[in-house]
Design a protein around this motif. Sequence first.
Motif, mmCIF file in Angstrom:
data_model
loop_
_atom_site.group_PDB
_atom_site.id
_atom_site.type_symbol
_atom_site.label_atom_id
_atom_site.label_comp_id
_atom_site.label_asym_id
_atom_site.label_seq_id
_atom_site.Cartn_x
_atom_site.Cartn_y
_atom_site.Cartn_z
ATOM 1 N N ARG A 191 -82.811 60.746 70.379
ATOM 2 C CA ARG A 191 -83.176 62.154 70.131
ATOM 3 C C ARG A 191 -82.278 63.092 70.945
ATOM 4 O O ARG A 191 -81.822 64.116 70.439
ATOM 5 C CB ARG A 191 -84.640 62.394 70.473
ATOM 6 N N ILE A 222 -78.653 63.035 69.495
ATOM 7 C CA ILE A 222 -78.577 63.763 68.224
ATOM 8 C C ILE A 222 -78.624 65.268 68.495
ATOM 9 O O ILE A 222 -77.833 66.033 67.944
ATOM 10 C CB ILE A 222 -79.704 63.336 67.260
ATOM 11 N N ALA A 223 -79.535 65.680 69.344
ATOM 12 C CA ALA A 223 -79.666 67.111 69.654
ATOM 13 C C ALA A 223 -78.386 67.683 70.252
ATOM 14 O O ALA A 223 -77.976 68.796 69.918
ATOM 15 C CB ALA A 223 -80.844 67.339 70.605
ATOM 16 N N ALA A 230 -76.495 67.964 66.260
ATOM 17 C CA ALA A 230 -77.297 69.072 65.744
ATOM 18 C C ALA A 230 -76.583 70.423 65.653
ATOM 19 O O ALA A 230 -76.864 71.194 64.735
ATOM 20 C CB ALA A 230 -78.574 69.217 66.560
ATOM 21 N N SER A 266 -85.038 70.521 62.125
ATOM 22 C CA SER A 266 -85.871 69.508 62.786
ATOM 23 C C SER A 266 -86.172 68.355 61.828
ATOM 24 O O SER A 266 -86.240 67.198 62.247
ATOM 25 C CB SER A 266 -87.154 70.121 63.340
ATOM 26 N N GLU A 296 -83.050 66.139 61.789
ATOM 27 C CA GLU A 296 -82.993 65.342 63.023
ATOM 28 C C GLU A 296 -84.002 64.197 62.965
ATOM 29 O O GLU A 296 -83.683 63.066 63.337
ATOM 30 C CB GLU A 296 -83.249 66.219 64.247
#
Length: 120
Positions: free
Chosen positions: A43, A46-47, A51, A98, A101
């Motif tokens: 997470r 990815i962020a 992202a 979101s 993601e």
Amino acid sequence: MQDLDKIFEALSKSAFRRKFHLQGKDLVYLQTKGLPTVIAHARDFIAKRLAPAVIENDGKQTPFRGHPVFVAQHATACCCRGCLEKWHRIPKGRALTSNQEAYIIKVLERWLRNEMEMGS
């Protein structure tokens, strides 16, 4: 974004994507730390690395080894915005939502689970 069964079927036909498997330290790390911890790392990766709408080094931001998530990203074509667009139909040039993601995390988690089962 695509159905997970369909995307994994397509990925299985790619000689490049098929060659990625967890081995050595990456597999031990996943087995030792556990899937929930590795997914928390995913997470964060990815962020920070996928992202944003514009990524300065897109196409080179994901190492090929050094963490199970990096290997998973290459195996599942979640490694850069170009691959996300080509394989998952997530357009470049816009920040990930979101939901996008969450989809990427589901793809990575499925691949990592499969690798854990094969490595056991």
